[in-house]
Scaffold this active site. Sequence first.
Site, mmCIF file in Angstrom:
data_model
loop_
_atom_site.group_PDB
_atom_site.id
_atom_site.type_symbol
_atom_site.label_atom_id
_atom_site.label_comp_id
_atom_site.label_asym_id
_atom_site.label_seq_id
_atom_site.Cartn_x
_atom_site.Cartn_y
_atom_site.Cartn_z
ATOM 1 N N ASP A 1 0.709 -1.159 0.138
ATOM 2 C CA ASP A 1 0.006 -0.078 -0.105
ATOM 3 C C ASP A 1 0.856 1.107 -0.128
ATOM 4 O OD1 ASP A 1 -2.272 -1.538 0.285
ATOM 5 O OD2 ASP A 1 -2.302 -1.529 2.513
ATOM 6 N N LYS A 2 0.236 2.229 -0.443
ATOM 7 C CA LYS A 2 0.847 3.628 -0.408
ATOM 8 C C LYS A 2 1.531 3.912 0.845
ATOM 9 C CE LYS A 2 -0.119 8.570 -0.786
ATOM 10 N NZ LYS A 2 -1.321 9.711 -0.784
#
Length: 303
Positions: free
Chosen positions: A138-139
Amino acid sequence: MEDLTIQITEEMTGERVDKAVSSIDEDWSRSQIQSWVKDGFVKVNGLTVKPNYKVRLEDLIIVTPPAPEELDIVAEDLDLEIVYEDEDVLVVNKPKGMVVHPAPGHTKGTLVNGLMYHCQDLSGINGIIRPGIVHRIDKDTSGLLMVAKNDAAHTSLVDQLVKKSVTRKYIALVHGHIPHDKGTIDAPIARDPKERQNMSVVDKGKHAITHFQVLERFGDFTLVECRLETGRTHQIRVHMKYIGFPLVGDPKYGPRKTMDLGGQALHAEVIGFVHPKTGEYLEFSAQPPAYFNELLESLRNKG
């Protein structure tokens, strides 16, 4: 992309057509499907319908996804932290806040942009917007990713992921005092039927297993190591919430009152795999970013 045919079953009867279609593929958002329905890319029994059309038993839905938007992906010098590299693979330590690959409306500053600047030889199996990308994090999750520099390496690494032989260990800070030292969460994951932007434990979801071990306790918080056996979207975040210990700082799955860290306290610390060409097992580790260590130190000092 090929047409997708969906035959409505009794369980799906009465659902909105946009909900029924979005439940088929977790990469399709509800808003994206609504747009497709309005533009005629989704037809029911050969006819266009509105997004709020309620599907009926034995309705035949045909989805014709529009051609993906052509993105102009440019190489950028993002000063990536390359942990290992040879002619077949590289391992990169992705910083918190960096998106892995470009998407419409977000074509700059991603890991892929940086990789394209760093090296020209990346596998092309995932197309122009995901060159070399074998798996994602994830970011707002930091840590290690393996990248394929040619198609043969890509195929090998994906095969290892499918066979669950890749070592993937994360460290996470969670809310609550976990009383037992270790455990295994075996709970299927799919899109949340009520919140389509979220993932959730769902009976008919995809098989998902997370092993965890307590590393340190800080009163109302616990530091854990999580080892992934499978790699579902948001798996650790969803699983830890499911057992009552959501990640600190998680804006999507955490409690309303959590620390403002700009995202979840989660770091991909260890990655291990068999080299696609030499057959040698390689394993790499990366220390968590400064904010994570500082947070742990502050919790230790309070204790």
